[in-house]
Scaffold this active site. Sequence first.
Site, PDB file in Angstrom:
ATOM      1  N   ARG A 243       0.858  -1.184   0.000  1.00 57.79           N
ATOM      2  CA  ARG A 243       0.000   0.000   0.000  1.00 57.79           C
ATOM      3  C   ARG A 243       0.894   1.234   0.000  1.00 57.79           C
ATOM      4  O   ARG A 243       1.890   1.298   0.731  1.00 57.79           O
ATOM      5  CB  ARG A 243      -0.912   0.018   1.227  1.00 57.79           C
ATOM      6  CG  ARG A 243      -2.099  -0.925   1.133  1.00 57.79           C
ATOM      7  CD  ARG A 243      -3.100  -0.494   0.036  1.00 57.79           C
ATOM      8  NE  ARG A 243      -4.241  -1.378  -0.033  1.00 57.79           N
ATOM      9  CZ  ARG A 243      -4.362  -2.420  -0.859  1.00 57.79           C
ATOM     10  NH1 ARG A 243      -3.388  -2.708  -1.706  1.00 57.79           N
ATOM     11  NH2 ARG A 243      -5.459  -3.147  -0.878  1.00 57.79           N
ATOM     12  N   GLU A 272      -2.851   7.571  -4.350  1.00 57.10           N
ATOM     13  CA  GLU A 272      -3.260   6.906  -5.578  1.00 57.10           C
ATOM     14  C   GLU A 272      -4.575   7.454  -6.106  1.00 57.10           C
ATOM     15  O   GLU A 272      -5.490   7.679  -5.288  1.00 57.10           O
ATOM     16  CB  GLU A 272      -3.438   5.418  -5.229  1.00 57.10           C
ATOM     17  CG  GLU A 272      -2.892   4.503  -6.253  1.00 57.10           C
ATOM     18  CD  GLU A 272      -2.764   3.089  -5.731  1.00 57.10           C
ATOM     19  OE1 GLU A 272      -1.844   2.807  -4.939  1.00 57.10           O
ATOM     20  OE2 GLU A 272      -3.599   2.293  -6.125  1.00 57.10           O
ATOM     21  N   HIS A 290      -0.537  -0.122  -9.940  1.00 61.32           N
ATOM     22  CA  HIS A 290      -1.211  -1.022  -8.989  1.00 61.32           C
ATOM     23  C   HIS A 290      -1.759  -2.269  -9.701  1.00 61.32           C
ATOM     24  O   HIS A 290      -2.974  -2.527  -9.703  1.00 61.32           O
ATOM     25  CB  HIS A 290      -2.338  -0.265  -8.260  1.00 61.32           C
ATOM     26  CG  HIS A 290      -2.710  -0.898  -6.947  1.00 61.32           C
ATOM     27  ND1 HIS A 290      -3.175  -0.191  -5.870  1.00 61.32           N
ATOM     28  CD2 HIS A 290      -2.678  -2.185  -6.531  1.00 61.32           C
ATOM     29  CE1 HIS A 290      -3.417  -1.011  -4.855  1.00 61.32           C
ATOM     30  NE2 HIS A 290      -3.119  -2.242  -5.245  1.00 61.32           N
TER      31      HIS A 290
END
Length: 331
Positions: A243, A272, A290
């Site tokens: 993350r 993000e 991602h």
Amino acid sequence: MAETAPRPAILISRVLPEESLRLARSRADVDLHSGDRPLPREELVARLRGRPGLVCLITDTIDEPLLAACPDLRVVSNVAVGFNNIDVAAATRRGVVVTNTPDVLTETTADFTWTLLMATARRLIEADRYVREGKFTQWELMVLLGGDVHGKTLGVLGFGRIGRAVARRALGFNMRVLYHDASPAVGAVEQELRASAADLETLLRESDFVTVHTPLLPETHHLINARTLTLMKKTAYLINASRGPVVEEAALAQALKEGWIAGAGLDVYEHEPKVHPELLGLPNVVLAPHIASASHDTRIQMANLAVENCLAVLEGRTPPTPVNPEVLTRR
Ligand code: GLV
């Protein structure tokens, strides 16, 4: 004549693979949001009226106010192993089951972590650009030199399923493996993976590659920051496919610019989908959007598992992978 149970109503917040949608429609009345952006909050709330099931993505924020506005909701099924987009404590208080998709993505995510690691160390993206730009006009001894991987030390931060799968692959590269985790692995696992527990500082000081596999928790937020980056070797690489907010992105950009470390491979970002603007201009960082679990097979398995989790709860069964199983026993 036996009565047939009514079909549950569920909202699927973004398009899933066809197979998963078929599974959902075979056992539920499905409201599918087929747009290519997350549902705005008011619409999410409106569409959850009268629907006890939600299958959602990490781009949907399921927090206390949303849960309060959706009293019919009984299960939130995330199509991801990570669930920091969901306030699990609030869901538990309200008796809402939360589920995730562990296991099915472990090996694929570990594969991609190695993809990033190798691409970063051996400068694959720069090399690709070099060829496309017509710079490969002769073989040269001293061009695009990178870091060796085999025989080096791999530091794994977070030694859960994915961290261990990453460590297992290091056996093939004859690497020394250090790991750091709140709960140390049992001896048999350490022996099998030839991995040793280390405190954070030792791991950072001794590793040639530091790879992050912790969940995002208050304790792991900015675990990699200006102070911890300066503990790393100047020749070391940082890899993050967990993350984004585990890494303080501004500090990482400075570290890469000023040569505190040699390079980084990132699949996730602090804000993000925004990427720190300085990272975009640096050659010694490999950036991916991602996609660590994004293989055809794995994304189908994740979506199928999420649908199964959601339907199981609504059909009165125990879902395969609950995050807050205590809610189930309270019913
Ligand atoms: C993706 O990031 C996941 O948590 O599965």
